[in-house]
Design a protein around this motif. Sequence first.
Motif, PDB file in Angstrom:
ATOM      1  N   LYS A  43       3.003 -38.367 -42.095  1.00 40.33           N
ATOM      2  CA  LYS A  43       1.844 -39.227 -42.293  1.00 40.33           C
ATOM      3  C   LYS A  43       0.837 -39.003 -41.165  1.00 40.33           C
ATOM      4  O   LYS A  43       1.185 -39.036 -39.988  1.00 40.33           O
ATOM      5  N   ARG A  44      -0.409 -38.798 -41.547  1.00 41.31           N
ATOM      6  CA  ARG A  44      -1.448 -38.495 -40.559  1.00 41.31           C
ATOM      7  C   ARG A  44      -1.669 -39.632 -39.574  1.00 41.31           C
ATOM      8  O   ARG A  44      -1.952 -39.406 -38.401  1.00 41.31           O
ATOM      9  N   ARG A  45      -1.578 -40.854 -40.046  1.00 44.60           N
ATOM     10  CA  ARG A  45      -1.898 -42.004 -39.205  1.00 44.60           C
ATOM     11  C   ARG A  45      -0.658 -42.777 -38.781  1.00 44.60           C
ATOM     12  O   ARG A  45      -0.747 -43.963 -38.432  1.00 44.60           O
ATOM     13  N   ALA A  46       0.486 -42.136 -38.806  1.00 45.64           N
ATOM     14  CA  ALA A  46       1.721 -42.812 -38.407  1.00 45.64           C
ATOM     15  C   ALA A  46       1.664 -43.180 -36.927  1.00 45.64           C
ATOM     16  O   ALA A  46       1.003 -42.518 -36.116  1.00 45.64           O
ATOM     17  N   ALA A  47       2.363 -44.246 -36.569  1.00 43.36           N
ATOM     18  CA  ALA A  47       2.380 -44.706 -35.178  1.00 43.36           C
ATOM     19  C   ALA A  47       3.005 -43.646 -34.281  1.00 43.36           C
ATOM     20  O   ALA A  47       3.901 -42.905 -34.684  1.00 43.36           O
ATOM     21  N   GLY A  56       3.165 -40.895 -27.059  1.00 42.24           N
ATOM     22  CA  GLY A  56       1.795 -41.119 -27.468  1.00 42.24           C
ATOM     23  C   GLY A  56       1.176 -40.001 -28.282  1.00 42.24           C
ATOM     24  O   GLY A  56      -0.030 -40.043 -28.567  1.00 42.24           O
ATOM     25  N   GLN A  57       1.946 -38.995 -28.666  1.00 41.88           N
ATOM     26  CA  GLN A  57       1.409 -37.840 -29.393  1.00 41.88           C
ATOM     27  C   GLN A  57       1.077 -38.224 -30.822  1.00 41.88           C
ATOM     28  O   GLN A  57       1.922 -38.731 -31.564  1.00 41.88           O
ATOM     29  N   ALA A  82      -3.944 -34.771 -32.894  1.00 38.48           N
ATOM     30  CA  ALA A  82      -3.954 -34.068 -31.609  1.00 38.48           C
ATOM     31  C   ALA A  82      -3.031 -32.856 -31.643  1.00 38.48           C
ATOM     32  O   ALA A  82      -3.371 -31.784 -31.129  1.00 38.48           O
ATOM     33  N   TYR A  83      -1.871 -33.007 -32.256  1.00 43.54           N
ATOM     34  CA  TYR A  83      -0.923 -31.900 -32.361  1.00 43.54           C
ATOM     35  C   TYR A  83      -1.487 -30.797 -33.255  1.00 43.54           C
ATOM     36  O   TYR A  83      -1.224 -29.612 -33.045  1.00 43.54           O
ATOM     37  N   ALA A  84      -2.262 -31.180 -34.264  1.00 44.22           N
ATOM     38  CA  ALA A  84      -2.796 -30.211 -35.216  1.00 44.22           C
ATOM     39  C   ALA A  84      -3.909 -29.358 -34.646  1.00 44.22           C
ATOM     40  O   ALA A  84      -4.243 -28.306 -35.216  1.00 44.22           O
ATOM     41  N   GLU A 109      -0.467 -23.855 -34.552  1.00 44.07           N
ATOM     42  CA  GLU A 109       0.386 -22.667 -34.559  1.00 44.07           C
ATOM     43  C   GLU A 109       1.041 -22.437 -33.208  1.00 44.07           C
ATOM     44  O   GLU A 109       2.232 -22.110 -33.132  1.00 44.07           O
ATOM     45  N   ALA A 110       0.283 -22.625 -32.134  1.00 42.83           N
ATOM     46  CA  ALA A 110       0.870 -22.455 -30.798  1.00 42.83           C
ATOM     47  C   ALA A 110       1.939 -23.519 -30.544  1.00 42.83           C
ATOM     48  O   ALA A 110       3.003 -23.223 -29.974  1.00 42.83           O
ATOM     49  N   ASN A 111       1.668 -24.753 -30.969  1.00 45.30           N
ATOM     50  CA  ASN A 111       2.645 -25.820 -30.772  1.00 45.30           C
ATOM     51  C   ASN A 111       3.919 -25.563 -31.572  1.00 45.30           C
ATOM     52  O   ASN A 111       5.041 -25.797 -31.087  1.00 45.30           O
TER      53      ASN A 111
END
Length: 524
Positions: free
Chosen positions: A119-123, A128-129, A133-135, A139-141
Motif C-alpha cells: 500500500k502506497r500510504r501505509a503507515a 520512518g521509511q 521515498a523508497y521508490a 532499483e538501487a534499493n
Amino acid sequence: MNGHGESDRPVVPAKPANKSFWDFAQELAERAEGRGLAKEKEEDHAQGEALLHAEPANRADRTQSRVGQGASRVDPEGPHAALDRIRQAARRDKGLTFTNLWHHVYDLDRLRQAFFDLKRRAAAGVDGQMWHAYAQDLEANLRDLQGRLIAGTYRARPVKRVFIPKADGKQRPIGIPVLEDKLVQRATVEVLNAVYEEDFLGFSYGFRPGRSAHMALDALAVGIQSRKVSWVLDADISSFFDSLSHERLIELLGRRIADPRVLRHVKKWLKAGVMEEGRHQVQEEGTPQGGSISPLLANVYLHYVLDEWTEQWRRTQARGDVILVRYADDFVAGFQHESDANRFLAALREQFRQFNLELNAQKTRVIDFGRFAAERRARRGQGKPPTFDFLGFTHSCGRSRKGWFVVVRRTMAKRLRAKLKQVKDELRRRMHEPVSMVGAWLASVLRGYYRYFGVPLNYAALDRMRDLVRRTWRRTLSRRSQRGYVTEAAMTHLARTWLPRPAICQPYPHERLRVMIRGKSPVR
C-alpha cells in the motif's frame, strides 16, 4: 497465482452418497527446497558474499536446476514458472520437503512486484521509511536488499506497536513492520503459498489467494442447510496471535520447509520484538498482527493443529455428519449428534493445550441449531434456538417464504454500533467541511458497508444503518452554528442526494455456488 486443482469437499463430509446439487455445491464452497543442516554463520556469510560478487552467469551455474533439489537463481522462464514447478512438486508428493527455496524469495523481479503490491500510504515502521521515498531510487534499493538477503546480512527490525479499537470496546494490538520487512515477508509468502496452497484443506478460508470471508459464510450456510447439522460449536481461541508457540511453529514449518535460510528468517521476524512508546520488547511467543507473514504462519499452525486433526477425528471418532469452516483463527463446527459435539470439544481442548493454545471458556459453547432446532425446543417448552456470531454476522434459524429452513444472517449489533461511532467521530472532525465533500465521503462509507453486509435477508439492518447515519449527519450539521438548524425537508433532500439506498450486493449462498459450478471456478 495459484494453479487449478481438484476440488476438496467444501464442508467436511459425512458418509458418501449419491451426488446431488448440494454435494457439488459443498465441494466447491468449502474444499475442503536448501540444504539439510544449516552451516556455520561465517561460512554461509562468506559463500553469500562470493555469490553476490560473482558474474550473473556464474551465479546461475552454481545452483541446481531441479525444483525438488533447488531451482536455478536465474530462471529463463521467469519467477512465475518457477513457482508453478514448486506447486506441481508439492501437489505430486505431499511428503516432499523443500530444501532450496530462498533464492526464489530474493529474485529481483519478485521483490519488485512485492514492492508494488504494498500500500502506497501505509503507515511507516520504526525507521520512518515510506513507500514513495523508497521508490525514488527503487532499483538501487532493491539490489542492495537482494545483496543482503544473499549474503545473510539482512536483519529484521522490531515492529511498531499501535492499538486500534475493537467492536467490543477493547484495543487490538497491531504491529507495523518496516518497509523492507514488509517487502521481504510478502515475497516469502508468495513462495511459501506455492507449497501450502496444495496442503491447506478446503474449509480454511482466511487470508488465502482467491478466497474471501463471504465464501466462508456461504460454505457455513450451505453446510448447515444441506447436511444433518443439529448442534453447532461456537468456538473462540483466546489471544491466538499472542500465544502462538515459536518453537512449535518452526517444528510444523519444518514438515514441508527444510531450507534453513527460510526458517532462519522466519525466526528473525518472530524474535524481532516490538517497539512500544520507545521501548523495545522481546517476544518469546506469538506473532504481531499486521505483518504480511503473520496470516500465513497462523494458517500453517492451525492447519496442523486444527484442520488435519479435525479431519482425522471426523473419520475415526464421529458418529454422524460433521462440518467445519475456519477463517484465520475464527471457526465454527457443526454436528449431527450432541454427543459428538461434546466429545469433540473435550478432545479439542486437550489438543490445543499441547500446542500452547486455549479456548475461551466464556465464549465457547455448544448450541442447539439447525433445521429441527425450533421444533425440538418447542417440545421441551423452550424458546427460539440460540444464535451465534461469525465474521460480523449473527446467524439464526429461519424459514423462507416457501417454508424451507434457512440460516438467517444479520449484521452483528456491536459491529453496527462500532461503525456508527466511527462515522460520528469523523463527522465531528469534518463538521465545517463543505457539505458536498462530507456527502461524498458518507456515500463511499455506505457503499462499502453495503458491499460487505449486503447479504440476502439483511436489508432491514442496512436500512437501519442508513437511517442512523442520516440522523447523525443532521445533528452534526445543526451544530455547525447557532443558526445552522437543518429542517427535516432539507435533510431529506441531502439524504436523497448523497446517501445511497441499501442494496443486497451478495447472492444467496447456493446461487454463488451454482455460478461457480457452471463457470468451473478455480477456487479449490
